[in-house]
Design a protein around this motif. Structure first.
Motif, PDB file in Angstrom:
ATOM      1  N   LEU A 247       0.814  -1.219   0.000  1.00 26.71           N
ATOM      2  CA  LEU A 247       0.000   0.000   0.000  1.00 26.71           C
ATOM      3  C   LEU A 247       0.844   1.262   0.000  1.00 26.71           C
ATOM      4  O   LEU A 247       0.425   2.307  -0.524  1.00 26.71           O
ATOM      5  N   LEU A 248       2.031   1.209   0.566  1.00 29.12           N
ATOM      6  CA  LEU A 248       2.836   2.410   0.806  1.00 29.12           C
ATOM      7  C   LEU A 248       3.074   3.250  -0.455  1.00 29.12           C
ATOM      8  O   LEU A 248       2.970   4.489  -0.405  1.00 29.12           O
ATOM      9  N   PRO A 249       3.388   2.636  -1.621  1.00 27.56           N
ATOM     10  CA  PRO A 249       3.605   3.464  -2.814  1.00 27.56           C
ATOM     11  C   PRO A 249       2.360   4.212  -3.273  1.00 27.56           C
ATOM     12  O   PRO A 249       2.469   5.120  -4.120  1.00 27.56           O
ATOM     13  N   ARG A 250       1.193   3.860  -2.757  1.00 24.92           N
ATOM     14  CA  ARG A 250      -0.042   4.552  -3.128  1.00 24.92           C
ATOM     15  C   ARG A 250      -0.194   5.904  -2.418  1.00 24.92           C
ATOM     16  O   ARG A 250      -1.115   6.655  -2.726  1.00 24.92           O
ATOM     17  N   TYR A 251       0.666   6.176  -1.447  1.00 29.64           N
ATOM     18  CA  TYR A 251       0.639   7.491  -0.805  1.00 29.64           C
ATOM     19  C   TYR A 251       1.385   8.491  -1.678  1.00 29.64           C
ATOM     20  O   TYR A 251       2.424   8.170  -2.260  1.00 29.64           O
ATOM     21  N   PRO A 252       0.897   9.729  -1.783  1.00 29.42           N
ATOM     22  CA  PRO A 252       1.527  10.706  -2.681  1.00 29.42           C
ATOM     23  C   PRO A 252       2.846  11.248  -2.141  1.00 29.42           C
ATOM     24  O   PRO A 252       2.970  11.543  -0.949  1.00 29.42           O
ATOM     25  N   ASN A 253       3.837  11.344  -3.019  1.00 26.98           N
ATOM     26  CA  ASN A 253       5.076  12.071  -2.742  1.00 26.98           C
ATOM     27  C   ASN A 253       5.751  11.683  -1.433  1.00 26.98           C
ATOM     28  O   ASN A 253       6.214  12.535  -0.667  1.00 26.98           O
ATOM     29  N   GLY A 254       5.833  10.393  -1.159  1.00 25.72           N
ATOM     30  CA  GLY A 254       6.515   9.953   0.049  1.00 25.72           C
ATOM     31  C   GLY A 254       5.883  10.460   1.327  1.00 25.72           C
ATOM     32  O   GLY A 254       6.581  10.717   2.321  1.00 25.72           O
ATOM     33  N   MET A 255       4.565  10.576   1.318  1.00 22.33           N
ATOM     34  CA  MET A 255       3.855  11.137   2.472  1.00 22.33           C
ATOM     35  C   MET A 255       3.948  10.247   3.706  1.00 22.33           C
ATOM     36  O   MET A 255       3.891  10.743   4.838  1.00 22.33           O
ATOM     37  N   ALA A 256       4.087   8.925   3.535  1.00 17.27           N
ATOM     38  CA  ALA A 256       3.949   7.992   4.655  1.00 17.27           C
ATOM     39  C   ALA A 256       5.224   7.195   4.891  1.00 17.27           C
ATOM     40  O   ALA A 256       5.987   6.901   3.972  1.00 17.27           O
ATOM     41  N   VAL A 257       5.423   6.840   6.152  1.00 20.49           N
ATOM     42  CA  VAL A 257       6.490   5.947   6.587  1.00 20.49           C
ATOM     43  C   VAL A 257       5.855   4.794   7.340  1.00 20.49           C
ATOM     44  O   VAL A 257       4.885   4.983   8.077  1.00 20.49           O
ATOM     45  N   LEU A 258       6.402   3.597   7.151  1.00 24.62           N
ATOM     46  CA  LEU A 258       5.923   2.399   7.842  1.00 24.62           C
ATOM     47  C   LEU A 258       6.927   2.001   8.907  1.00 24.62           C
ATOM     48  O   LEU A 258       8.121   1.863   8.635  1.00 24.62           O
ATOM     49  N   GLY A 259       6.452   1.839  10.138  1.00 24.80           N
ATOM     50  CA  GLY A 259       7.283   1.359  11.238  1.00 24.80           C
ATOM     51  C   GLY A 259       6.495   0.346  12.043  1.00 24.80           C
ATOM     52  O   GLY A 259       5.280   0.495  12.216  1.00 24.80           O
ATOM     53  N   LEU A 260       7.150  -0.684  12.546  1.00 27.84           N
ATOM     54  CA  LEU A 260       6.460  -1.762  13.259  1.00 27.84           C
ATOM     55  C   LEU A 260       6.573  -1.573  14.765  1.00 27.84           C
ATOM     56  O   LEU A 260       7.631  -1.209  15.275  1.00 27.84           O
ATOM     57  N   LEU A 261       5.481  -1.868  15.468  1.00 27.80           N
ATOM     58  CA  LEU A 261       5.426  -1.699  16.919  1.00 27.80           C
ATOM     59  C   LEU A 261       5.284  -3.060  17.596  1.00 27.80           C
ATOM     60  O   LEU A 261       4.254  -3.715  17.456  1.00 27.80           O
ATOM     61  N   PRO A 262       6.281  -3.502  18.368  1.00 32.21           N
ATOM     62  CA  PRO A 262       6.236  -4.830  19.005  1.00 32.21           C
ATOM     63  C   PRO A 262       5.429  -4.823  20.300  1.00 32.21           C
ATOM     64  O   PRO A 262       5.903  -5.240  21.357  1.00 32.21           O
ATOM     65  N   LEU A 263       4.200  -4.376  20.223  1.00 29.57           N
ATOM     66  CA  LEU A 263       3.348  -4.194  21.409  1.00 29.57           C
ATOM     67  C   LEU A 263       2.497  -5.429  21.664  1.00 29.57           C
ATOM     68  O   LEU A 263       1.983  -6.051  20.731  1.00 29.57           O
ATOM     69  N   ALA A 264       2.344  -5.781  22.929  1.00 22.83           N
ATOM     70  CA  ALA A 264       1.366  -6.798  23.318  1.00 22.83           C
ATOM     71  C   ALA A 264       0.090  -6.073  23.703  1.00 22.83           C
ATOM     72  O   ALA A 264      -0.022  -5.511  24.802  1.00 22.83           O
TER      73      ALA A 264
END
Length: 573
Positions: A247-264
């Motif tokens: 999905l990430l490339p569907r955001y315009p002009n590098g608008m979004a960053v993906l980061g993972l959260l190791p939360l329980a």
């Protein structure tokens, strides 16, 4: 960035004095160790990297009581979720857990020492109070069930000195610590960041609402999915992360960053929403999207929601100034086919045509292979979901036959094996009772404990094969209801389970016994023989009952095939 972490200072314990950590690693080798559970490891990771700032360890009794009663740590800082190291009385006695003790904290997965805790106190929590104040008190709430069935009876508080970070082998480049994510935002020149919490796949509506939220605030987007422990039954994080990456490339002009959260996650609704806001503030977000029934576990057995739809938003808004992070209400988006666009539902006139696909309907389409339109989800996202969710006719399943020796269950199992292999389309595995006894459980006897262990092994093998898409036919005697129920629970994590009771009477089984095993059991030559000197508990709710005194093997197999066909697991023969 000008948004300080919660409490003012990021408590990144890993970043501290490296020589000191080397000394701690050497010390840990000589200390008694506590082996942490999966949830404790998730909590520890976010304590060590500052995600739970201002915490520097597991909560003492003062901190715990303050959080349970008032959403406050003992020093007055806002914190809404108890973060506790729970231990059994046996572990406390064996390890020597007492105030002042220094204990190594060990990862159960690889036996690495991750830190040393200096015990401040050992205390017994009031679990009933915790259940009521933190989660609302409903006994069906998953966090309350966990609290009373899996959480140990004592909590241990104390500060932690870090030795090493947890080792991950998946999506390493996406596992940013709070400090790393803040630095990444700084490099990109981002000063306003909208964080989006999710534990589900994202589709076009999610992309639209996050883009709208960011543009309205001249901000960028942090897609911050939970990849620790979520709600039982949720889609695995490997599939979800592949969806987010697609999905990430569907955001315009590098608008979004993906980061993972190791939360329980605890699925704690309002309390959890405050906790999530604190965590995102520590990771550098300035805004946080809080959804309708945010982090709620859904409905109880009476069909009643555990929390109100806007309780979570109200809870975070109450502490908005103190949190220092702006709440962004989740807008329910709907598709307008006539204009080919998404809009918030509350902005659409009543006479305008709209289209939506519910989560239930999406799962049905994935299960059956039905079309998922592009207006709902991007093709690259659907492709990922279909890889992980094949249609029913390609999914694995287990047929579990139970009955007396010589009831005909083995004959039915063999005939069903031939029938399914003839049809093709998936691999078929046959687990006959005697075969398993000789190949997998040869050291076991016929005590109740050994019988349960044997069925547990069959269930484990069946679950793994089911997960891989195979058809499994298991045919042990399986005389006890409890072990059969446990087998069902294990297999159903990965696919369908059908219990077939081969209810041929004991008298008929004995009368037609050409091998003479019943005669040997009656003469005492065989001990612990089911139906003679050992009990058989007839299934209370089998999926199918057949009796070879009244029917034949071919008809019994046909009935099973019809059962599988009705569930969509087989193509029409």
């Amino acid at each position: 960035m000008a948004n300080p972490p919660h409490g003012g200072i990021l408590k990144d314990l890993i970043a501290r004095d490296a020589p000191r950590r080397d000394a701690l690693a050497a010390e840990a080798e000589s200390l008694p160790a506590i082996v942490l559970t999966e949830r404790q490891l998730c909590d520890l990771e976010l304590i060590l990297n500052g995600g739970f700032s201002p915490l520097e360890g597991f909560m003492s009794e003062k901190d715990y009581n303050g959080v349970v009663e008032n959403n406050r740590l003992a020093d007055g800082n806002l914190f809404s979720m108890p973060i506790c190291l729970d231990l059994s009385k046996a572990t406390i006695d064996d390890v020597g857990v007492k105030p002042g003790a220094r204990l190594a904290l060990r990862d159960f997965r690889d036996d690495r020492h991750l830190g040393i805790i200096t015990v401040e106190d050992v205390y017994q929590p009031d679990k009933k109070k915790e259940a009521q104040e933190v989660f609302g008190g409903d006994e069906e709430h998953p966090a309350i069930k966990y609290l009373f069935t899996q959480t140990q009876e004592y909590y241990v508080g104390g500060k932690i000195e870090a030795i090493d970070r947890l080792m991950h082998y998946d999506y390493v480049a996406l596992r940013y610590s709070p400090a790393e994510l803040r630095l990444h935002f700084d490099k990109l020149g981002w000063s306003r960041v909208v964080a989006f919490q999710t534990r589900n796949p994202m589709h076009r509506a999610h992309r639209e609402l996050t883009v709208r939220a960011a543009r309205a605030r001249q901000a960028n987007v942090l897609i911050h999915p939970v990849v620790g422990l979520t709600k039982p039954g949720d889609i695995d994080h490997f599939t979800r992360v592949r969806v987010y990456q697609a999905l990430l490339p569907r955001y315009p002009n590098g608008m979004a960053v993906l980061g993972l959260l190791p939360l329980a996650m605890r699925m704690g609704g309002p309390r959890e929403a405050i906790w999530h806001a604190i965590i995102r503030k520590n990771h550098g977000a300035t805004h946080f999207i809080v959804g309708r029934d945010h982090a709620g576990p859904g409905k109880n057995s009476k069909g009643v929601d555990f929390y109100g739809p806007y309780d979570a938003q109200d809870a975070v808004e109450k502490y908005r100034d103190e949190l220092g992070i702006e709440v962004v209400p989740f807008q329910q988006m709907t598709y307008l086919p006539d204009s080919d666009e998404y809009k918030p539902k509350d902005e659409v006139a009543k006479d305008v045509k709209t289209l939506d696909i519910s989560g239930t309907e999406l799962r049905r389409r994935l299960r059956t292979g039905a079309n998922i339109p592009e207006w709902f989800s991007y093709p690259e996202v659907v492709r990922v979901l279909r890889e992980s969710h094949p249609p029913r006719s390609k999914q694995g399943f287990t047929v579990f036959l139970t009955g007396y020796t010589n009831s005909g269950k083995d004959a039915i199992a063999r005939a069903l094996n031939v029938t399914l292999n003839q049809q093709g389309g998936r691999s078929v595995s046959l687990l006959l009772g005697e075969t398993v006894r000789s190949e997998l459980s040869s050291e076991l006897g016929f005590s109740r404990a050994d019988r349960d262990t044997n069925i547990g092994r069959i269930a484990f093998v069946a679950s793994e094969l089911t997960k891989s898409g195979a058809a499994v036919i298991a045919a042990p005697i399986a005389p006890f209801e409890g072990s059969r129920a446990a087998a069902r629970d294990l297999v159903e994590k990965y696919g369908s389970f059908y219990l077939v009771h081969v209810a041929t009477s004991l008298e008929y089984c004995e009368k037609t016994d050409r091998r003479g095993v019943y005669g040997k059991a009656r003469r005492g030559e065989i001990k612990g023989f089911t139906g003679v000197d050992d009990p058989y508990e007839a299934p209370k709710n089998p999926d199918l009952t057949v009796d070879l005194e009244k029917t034949n093997v071919r008809t019994a197999v046909h009935q099973i095939v019809l059962l599988l066909e009705a569930a969509g697991l087989l193509e029409q023969l």
